[in-house]
Design an enzyme around this catalytic site. Structure first.
Site, mmCIF file in Angstrom:
data_model
loop_
_atom_site.group_PDB
_atom_site.id
_atom_site.type_symbol
_atom_site.label_atom_id
_atom_site.label_comp_id
_atom_site.label_asym_id
_atom_site.label_seq_id
_atom_site.Cartn_x
_atom_site.Cartn_y
_atom_site.Cartn_z
ATOM 1 N N CYS A 15 2.798 -8.501 -1.920
ATOM 2 C CA CYS A 15 2.504 -8.618 -0.344
ATOM 3 C C CYS A 15 1.133 -9.297 0.077
ATOM 4 O O CYS A 15 0.794 -9.900 0.853
ATOM 5 C CB CYS A 15 2.653 -7.594 0.799
ATOM 6 N N HIS A 36 -9.849 -11.175 7.358
ATOM 7 C CA HIS A 36 -8.796 -10.455 7.757
ATOM 8 C C HIS A 36 -8.665 -12.012 8.974
ATOM 9 O O HIS A 36 -7.720 -12.021 9.884
ATOM 10 C CB HIS A 36 -8.735 -9.466 8.514
HETATM 11 C C1 PEP Z 1 -3.795 -7.148 -0.879
HETATM 12 O O1 PEP Z 1 -4.755 -6.945 -1.026
HETATM 13 O O2 PEP Z 1 -3.339 -8.190 -1.476
HETATM 14 C C2 PEP Z 1 -2.704 -7.181 0.524
HETATM 15 C C3 PEP Z 1 -1.917 -6.969 0.727
HETATM 16 O O3 PEP Z 1 -3.780 -6.010 1.508
HETATM 17 P P1 PEP Z 1 -5.122 -6.180 2.523
HETATM 18 O O4 PEP Z 1 -5.255 -7.907 2.468
HETATM 19 O O5 PEP Z 1 -4.486 -5.946 3.309
HETATM 20 O O6 PEP Z 1 -6.486 -5.785 1.784
#
Ligand code: PEP
Ligand code: MG
Length: 568
Positions: A499, A186
């Site tokens: 995403c 993150h």
């Molecule tokens: C993913 O896992 O690709 C996603 C978009 O969610 P996060 O990065 O929040 O786990």
């Protein structure tokens, strides 16, 4: 030259400022001059209160009243006789200030941790913060104030925490280098949102450099140079100029539709973490929100947000988007996303544990509150619900049943909502990919979460630098999984989006186009880059490249072919 993970594109050149984790150990010695020791202790408290009040003032101005209140609470807490009086007594009995502070804080931490009350549990982390801050003053340790670094600074640290990122002034920080963290941690996502070039997972970098060393951070290639030779510096200064020029050229894509070279229209959405980010999505010309990571609403809070608080937040994002689609992902906690006040048990394998939809379906009150808020927000625009970390068909059915129940309740309460609100699922586990044909019969849409799909397909922790060499969306297994998911979605006649961070990767885009991906959801700052790349590929060219790539055996071979063909 050092290699790391290319986490945020661009070239940063500047002067290093190290953010060091300090050793807070001390000699627990006995003192004889207790009056002098008490005076030393109270001087440290006064300094802490003064600093804290000044910081709270800055935060009130820059962020908001509520956040400032949390800090002011720290100053009040340490001045409370129940705490400082207890510490004084220990010093009177001959303990040094450091021991008294640690013993009393730890006693309160132990006491509050036992209580089954969210507010009290929050106090535990407040007391721990206060303890560390005052210990640093007593031990003469000075922290770097990230918000005040000079322009042209390259930050070097072990890890970039979200709280550190929130202090960064974008104009002053030209690059970031860390020892840990992966492309989809993150902190990397936040660095990209700030558009600061970043290279992560450079082992031992903190100890190898000095403050004021010159650094080149190539966040596109994942390369770092420390005190480079003149010719390397000139080459990278040129590269930086070219990069800036190329970014400026992207402006011609502002306000344009997202179409491939054949003129076929695709959707280009944005990933956001807060309702305020929706403004950024609009400014960056996003065509909708493909992923609203709702967990940030819970993480940036000291209590479980109420239905009203959540409703207001979702409504703000939906209204900002003015009729454009907003896909709200329900609470995705666990793994690397902790929410202290939920008091979740520590687990041996948090990425494989009680998280996301598993937690939500086990805590129906929490989940229903969130779903009600989302369904109510659907009265103000085009909202869709997205379920994270799905592994079984029954999870999707359970969520759909809950949504149906909520509609009945809201109707009875006379509250408005969109009766056709869609429920889709993220395909981000190996299980979900393998049963994508079954899930496609239940879900209204798919969104592929490649950050986790890569992690769960390759059995590799997405934040662990030791196994980062295996964490690649270009592994043949991951590419096959993506191709299969899109095919299942298409066959069932539902739209498929992506995403995960791969949706914006210039090397990945032609493959996704060939597989038939409908919607690309990317960090807002990458909207124009993605639109530009999409515009350069025809379906025929993308298909030819994909046929070549899908016949290869290894990530290395695949990347070599894609790099040869890339259009930037
Ligand atoms: C993913 O896992 O690709 C996603 C978009 O969610 P996060 O990065 O929040 O786990
Ligand atoms: Mg995920």
């Amino acid at each position: 030259m050092k290699n790391g993970i290319a986490a945020s594109r661009g070239i940063g050149i500047g002067s290093i400022c190290r953010i060091i984790e300090h050793d807070l150990s001390f000699d627990a010695k006995m003192v004889t001059d207790t009056a002098a020791e008490k005076a030393r202790f109270h001087k440290a408290i006064d300094e802490f209160v003064k600093d804290t009040n000044a910081k709270a003032e800055d935060i009130r101005r820059l962020i908001g009243e509520k956040e400032a209140e949390i800090l002011l609470g720290h100053a009040v807490m340490i001045s409370d006789p129940a705490m400082s009086g207890e510490m004084d007594k220990m010093i009177d009995s001959g303990q040094c200030a450091e021991s008294a502070l640690t013993a009393v804080c730890d006693m309160f931490i132990g006491m509050f941790s036992q209580l089954d009350d969210d507010m009290m549990r929050q106090r535990v982390s407040d007391i721990a913060d206060v303890k560390v801050s005052i210990l640093k003053i007593l031990l003469g340790i000075e922290d770097v104030d990230i918000s005040k670094v000079a322009p042209g600074t390259v930050l070097v640290c072990k890890d970039l925490t979200p709280s550190m990122t929130s202090q960064i002034v974008k104009e002053n920080v030209t690059g970031i280098i860390t020892e840990v963290g992966g492309k989809t941690s993150h902190s990397a996502i936040l660095a990209r949102a700030l558009e600061i070039p970043a290279v992560l997972s450079v082992p031992g970098i903190v100890d190898e450099v000095k403050d004021k060393d010159t650094a080149i951070v190539d966040g596109t290639e994942g390369i770092v140079f420390i005190n480079p030779e003149g010719d390397v510096l000139s080459k990278y200064m040129l590269k930086r100029e070219e990069y800036i020029k190329r970014q400026a050229e992207l402006d011609k894509f502002i306000g344009k539709e997202t179409v491939n070279a054949d003129g076929t229209k695709l959707e280009l959405f944005c990933n956001i973490g807060t309702p305020k980010d929706a403004k950024k999505a609009i400014e960056c010309d996003g065509e909708g929100i493909g992923l609203f990571r709702s967990e940030f609403l819970f993480m940036d809070n000291t209590h479980l947000p109420t239905e009203e608080e959540q409703f207001e937040a979702y409504k703000e994002a939906v209204e900002t988007m003015g009729g454009k689609t907003v896909i709200i992902r329900t609470l995705d906690i666990g793994g690397d996303k902790d929410i202290p006040y939920l008091g979740l048990e520590k687990e041996e394998n948090p990425f494989l544990g009680y998280r996301a939809v598993r937690y939500c379906l086990g805590n129906i009150d929490v989940y229903k509150t969130q779903l009600r808020a989302i369904v109510r927000a659907s009265a103000f625009g085009k909202v869709k619900i997205m379920v994270p970390l799905v592994t079984t068909v029954s999870e999707v059915r359970s969520v759909k049943e809950l949504v149906s129940e909520i509609k009945v309740e809201l109707r009875a309460e006379g509250k408005a909502f969109d009766n056709d609100i869609e429920v889709g699922c993220m395909i981000e586990t190996a299980s979900a990919s393998l049963i994508a044909d079954l899930l496609a019969k239940e879900a209204d849409f798919f969104s592929i979460g490649t950050n986790d799909l890569t992690q769960y397909t390759m059995s590799v922790d997405r934040g662990n630098s030791k196994v980062a060499y295996l964490y690649s969306t270009f592994q043949p297994s991951v590419l096959r999984s993506i191709q299969h998911i899109i095919k299942c979605g298409k066959e069932a006649g539902i739209p498929v989006g992506m995403c995960g961070e791969a949706a914006a990767d210039p090397l990945m885009i032609p493959l996704l186009m060939s597989f038939g991906l409908d919607e690309y959801s990317v960090n807002p700052v990458l909207v124009l880059t993605a639109r530009c790349i999409i515009s350069k590929w025809s379906k025929e060219e993308a298909d030819a490249l994909t046929a070549k790539v899908m016949a290869l055996n290894s990530e290395e071979e695949i990347l070599a072919v894609l790099k040869e063909a890339v259009k930037e």
